[in-house]
Scaffold this active site. Structure first.
Site, short mmCIF file in Angstrom:
data_model
loop_
_atom_site.label_atom_id
_atom_site.label_comp_id
_atom_site.label_asym_id
_atom_site.label_seq_id
_atom_site.Cartn_x
_atom_site.Cartn_y
_atom_site.Cartn_z
N CYS A 2 49.77 29.40 39.86
CA CYS A 2 49.33 28.44 40.78
C CYS A 2 50.31 28.31 41.78
O CYS A 2 51.25 28.42 41.65
CB CYS A 2 49.25 27.13 39.89
N ARG A 27 49.74 34.10 43.43
CA ARG A 27 50.01 33.31 42.32
C ARG A 27 48.79 32.75 41.45
O ARG A 27 49.14 32.23 40.32
CB ARG A 27 50.80 31.91 42.84
N TRP A 77 45.69 29.25 38.69
CA TRP A 77 45.66 30.34 37.54
C TRP A 77 45.53 29.51 36.42
O TRP A 77 46.13 28.76 35.94
CB TRP A 77 46.71 30.97 37.54
N ASN A 103 51.66 22.73 39.63
CA ASN A 103 51.78 23.99 39.02
C ASN A 103 52.71 24.06 37.78
O ASN A 103 53.63 23.34 37.82
CB ASN A 103 52.54 24.80 40.40
N GLY A 104 52.44 24.44 36.64
CA GLY A 104 53.12 24.31 35.28
C GLY A 104 52.12 23.86 34.28
O GLY A 104 51.08 23.91 34.47
N GLU A 487 53.79 52.19 30.86
CA GLU A 487 53.41 51.69 31.91
C GLU A 487 51.86 52.37 32.61
O GLU A 487 51.52 51.81 33.31
CB GLU A 487 54.75 51.90 32.82
N LYS A 491 48.87 49.85 33.82
CA LYS A 491 48.50 50.01 35.09
C LYS A 491 46.87 50.14 35.02
O LYS A 491 46.07 49.56 35.67
CB LYS A 491 49.07 51.19 36.20
N GLU A 494 45.21 46.80 33.50
CA GLU A 494 45.06 45.58 34.31
C GLU A 494 44.27 45.94 35.30
O GLU A 494 43.78 45.04 35.80
CB GLU A 494 46.44 45.20 34.89
N HIS A 510 50.57 59.19 12.73
CA HIS A 510 50.92 58.20 11.81
C HIS A 510 49.77 57.00 11.92
O HIS A 510 49.98 55.94 11.51
CB HIS A 510 52.13 57.60 12.06
N LYS A 609 50.59 37.39 40.07
CA LYS A 609 51.80 37.90 40.50
C LYS A 609 52.97 37.48 39.81
O LYS A 609 53.87 37.99 39.52
CB LYS A 609 51.65 38.08 41.92
C1 F6R Z 1 52.12 44.52 35.72
C2 F6R Z 1 52.94 43.41 36.37
C3 F6R Z 1 53.37 42.29 35.31
C4 F6R Z 1 54.70 41.85 35.47
C5 F6R Z 1 55.08 40.98 34.73
C6 F6R Z 1 56.46 40.48 34.83
O1 F6R Z 1 51.62 45.42 36.90
O2 F6R Z 1 52.97 43.19 37.42
O3 F6R Z 1 53.23 42.77 34.02
O4 F6R Z 1 55.60 42.99 35.50
O5 F6R Z 1 54.35 39.43 34.76
O6 F6R Z 1 56.87 39.86 36.13
P1 F6R Z 1 58.12 39.80 36.91
O7 F6R Z 1 58.65 41.23 37.10
O8 F6R Z 1 58.00 39.27 38.26
O9 F6R Z 1 59.05 39.21 36.15
#
Ligand code: F6R
Length: 614
Positions: A2, A27, A77, A103-104, A487, A491, A494, A510, A609
């Site tokens: 948010c 956000r 969000w 926000n929160g 990772e 990717k 998501e 296993h 983000k």
């Molecule tokens: C994946 C992604 C998230 C962030 C996670 C932590 O592409 O972006 O998994 O890595 O939310 O965010 P930060 O790095 O901002 O603490």
């Protein structure tokens, strides 16, 4: 998650709110809304989904708000209540005269709601926020003082919040406050801006004041008053932000993610500047404020992070243990904060975060600080809440990352870990000069090697499209590239919503091997080195179960052609640096699959983000 904005001044408010929200769309994008002061009442406009829907809605009503110069806005969000118009902010009291954006998360909203309903509050949404709107309104009805009503309300609220509040009685007043959520006030000439983050205000002013927890700011067109939770007036610390307005452009790429993947060679060069001068000279890392004797004797490190940053941390553990012989624990911040952790003044605690605002990591590092640990933060946002808590701060300088899926910030975090590990190894004398020379010289070549991979992206695209219609995807690796497998899978999950999982290849037998059949793609991250032969055997085992085998490799071994239906070749590199190279094709595979499937690559569903709720 948010984002909130507010404006009081002399300009047309809606454009300023919309521009601000556009900068904060990273956000959240479940819904958006604005409230603007009209002649006799506050007008509210909301829309489900992305900001562009709100912009279209606003066009229809432009005559209603064209003279308005005070308002608040929100990008959501969803936490409490579905992402629809009813739950979209701003929220109001019964009569609609008091309006807020938030926000929160309000943790005691159910108790507040029950109490307020007894007094006659009529709740329309399923949000936690609406309880705060009613609460402030009830107090305001007694006090007729908006700041005081907000102050008294915050005494009853539990949880995290950044709030911006307006009332139709107060045509020259905006009140804002925060606790455990980011908020700053931009200071202009006869105008003030409120925002969750700098990019929303930087096109208008570089002068700003960050609010601390529990402070309340009251803004009029030509004045600003700051008080603490007890109502005591505080001095205002307005600073000049070291930011320039950035035009966020895709530079001809179809998506920000693709552009950010292509920026990675330059991002690495940027991280190395001033720190790695040559293979013969020691790493310079003045950002680390621990003195050399403490570093020499250091024998315990904890690294805490979430998501992609956690994967960078896992590689950080591998290289710090290998280069420096220091024992490293890593943990997801969300787990770290709810158990009795053994942390003390002899532990170096490293927090890793692109945004520097992730609530779980922020709480974790505050806990570690309270126990006396030295806290080192690796972040892409040197102006963030985490950076402000840091004893040592390593900014990764990747530049603004717009795509929700992290790419260039991950690579920048990895490079920062390499620099830190080599720096500590040089102080502790735990690596031979030959090994140091080799790793430093090869690190300087990494940008070029990534450029080579990017110049062959069409073959990676073909491979991605070949597997795009799969329901599941498995990534396997061993050793230092196990986090790369995690990772790569993250990717893909998501942005394409394909069920992808990363495994240490030795673990396949296993349990996970039971899932393998002719429909399952298995991608082996087969980089030359200590575990190459072992991983090759694990790949044979998967092939024997008819899995669709793909190799990502720097080996030219002819026998791979019998085992794998696709081979993605990457430039040669020593094993310890290979995560920097191996990740690039995996980012591209995820990107091209999502693009092929027509997904919203830069703003995948349900994500944001910056994750500022626990
Ligand atoms: C994946 C992604 C998230 C962030 C996670 C932590 O592409 O972006 O998994 O890595 O939310 O965010 P930060 O790095 O901002 O603490």
């Amino acid at each position: 998650m948010c984002g909130i904005v507010g404006y009081i001044g002399t300009r047309q408010v809606v454009d300023i709110l919309l521009n601000g929200l556009e900068q904060l769309e990273y956000r959240g994008y479940d819904s958006a809304g604005v409230a603007v002061m009209g002649e006799n009442k506050i007008n509210i406009y909301k829309a489900e989904g992305k900001l562009e829907n709100l912009s279209s809605e606003l066009l229809i009503h432009k005559d209603e708000y064209k003279n308005s110069t005070l308002g608040i806005g929100h990008i959501r969000w969803a936490t409490h209540g579905a992402p629809n118009v009813i739950n979209a902010h701003p929220h109001t009291c019964n009569c609609g005269r008091l309006v807020i954006v938030h926000n929160g998360i309000i943790e005691n909203y159910k108790e507040l709601k029950a109490e307020l309903e007894k007094k006659g509050a009529k709740f329309r949404s399923q949000t936690d926020t609406e309880a705060v709107a009613h609460l402030i309104a009830y107090i305001y009805n007694d006090t007729k003082d908006l700041t005081e009503a907000v102050r008294l309300a915050t005494k009853k609220i539990e949880g995290a919040y950044a709030l911006c509040v307006m009332h139709s009685d107060k045509k020259d007043e905006l009140v804002a406050t925060k606790r455990n959520a980011p908020l700053l006030v931009g200071v202009g000439d006869d105008e003030y801006f409120v925002a969750s983050d700098v990019p929303a205000i930087i096109p208008y002013t570089k002068r700003a004041m960050y609010l601390n927890d529990n402070q309340i700011v009251t803004l009029t067109r030509n004045d600003m008053t700051l008080i603490d939770a007890e109502g005591k007036e505080l001095p205002k610390k307005v600073e000049t932000l070291p930011w320039e307005p950035v035009a966020l452009s895709k530079m001809g790429y179809k998506h920000f993610m693709l552009k950010e993947i292509h920026e990675q060679p330059d991002v690495i060069r940027n991280v190395l500047v001033g720190k790695l001068h040559s293979a013969q000279t020691p790493i310079k890392l003045d950002e680390v404020k621990l003195n050399k004797d403490t570093l020499k004797n250091l024998n315990r490190i904890q690294i805490i992070a979430c998501g992609t940053s956690l994967h960078a941390a896992m590689i950080g553990k591998y290289i710090i243990e290998d280069f420096c012989g220091i024992s490293v624990d890593i943990e997801a911040s969300s787990e770290y904060i709810y158990r009795k952790t053994v942390t003390d003044e002899h532990t170096l605690v490293i927090g890793v975060s692109q945004s520097g605002e992730t609530a779980d990591t922020l709480t974790a590092i505050k806990q570690a600080k309270a126990k006396g640990s030295h806290v080192l933060i690796i972040t892409n946002r040197p102006d963030s809440a985490m950076a402000r808590e840091a004893d040592s701060l390593i900014p990764v300088n990747a530049g603004i990352e717009v795509s929700v899926a992290a790419t260039k910030s991950y690579i920048a975090q990895l490079v920062s870990f390499y620099l830190l590990a080599i720096y500590m190894a040089e102080i502790k004398n735990t690596m031979s000069s030959k090994a140091l020379y080799e790793i430093k010289s090869e690190m300087m070549l990494v940008p070029q090697k990534i450029e080579q991979i990017l110049s062959h992206k069409e073959t990676i695209k073909q491979c991605a499209q070949h597997y795009a219609n799969t329901k599941d995807f498995i990534y396997v690796a061993r050793g230092i590239n196990y986090p790369t497998a995690l990772e790569g899978a993250l990717k893909l999950k998501e942005i394409s919503y394909i069920n992808a999982t990363g495994y240490p290849a030795g673990e396949l037998k296993h349990g996970p091997i039971a899932m393998l059949d002719e429909s399952m793609p298995v991608l082996s991250i087969l980089m030359k080195g200590s575990v190459y032969e072992k991983l090759l055997s694990n790949s044979e085992e998967a092939k024997a179960r008819n899995a669709r085998m793909i190799a990502l490799t720097n080996s030219k071994d002819e026998k791979l052609k019998d085992l794998f239906e696709y081979i993605i070749e990457v430039p040669d590199i020593q094993e310890l640096l290979s995560p920097l190279i191996a990740m690039i094709p995996l980012q591209l595979i995820a990107y091209y699959i999502a693009e092929y499937l027509g997904k919203d690559v830069d703003q995948p569903r349900n994500l944001a983000k910056s994750v500022t709720v626990e």
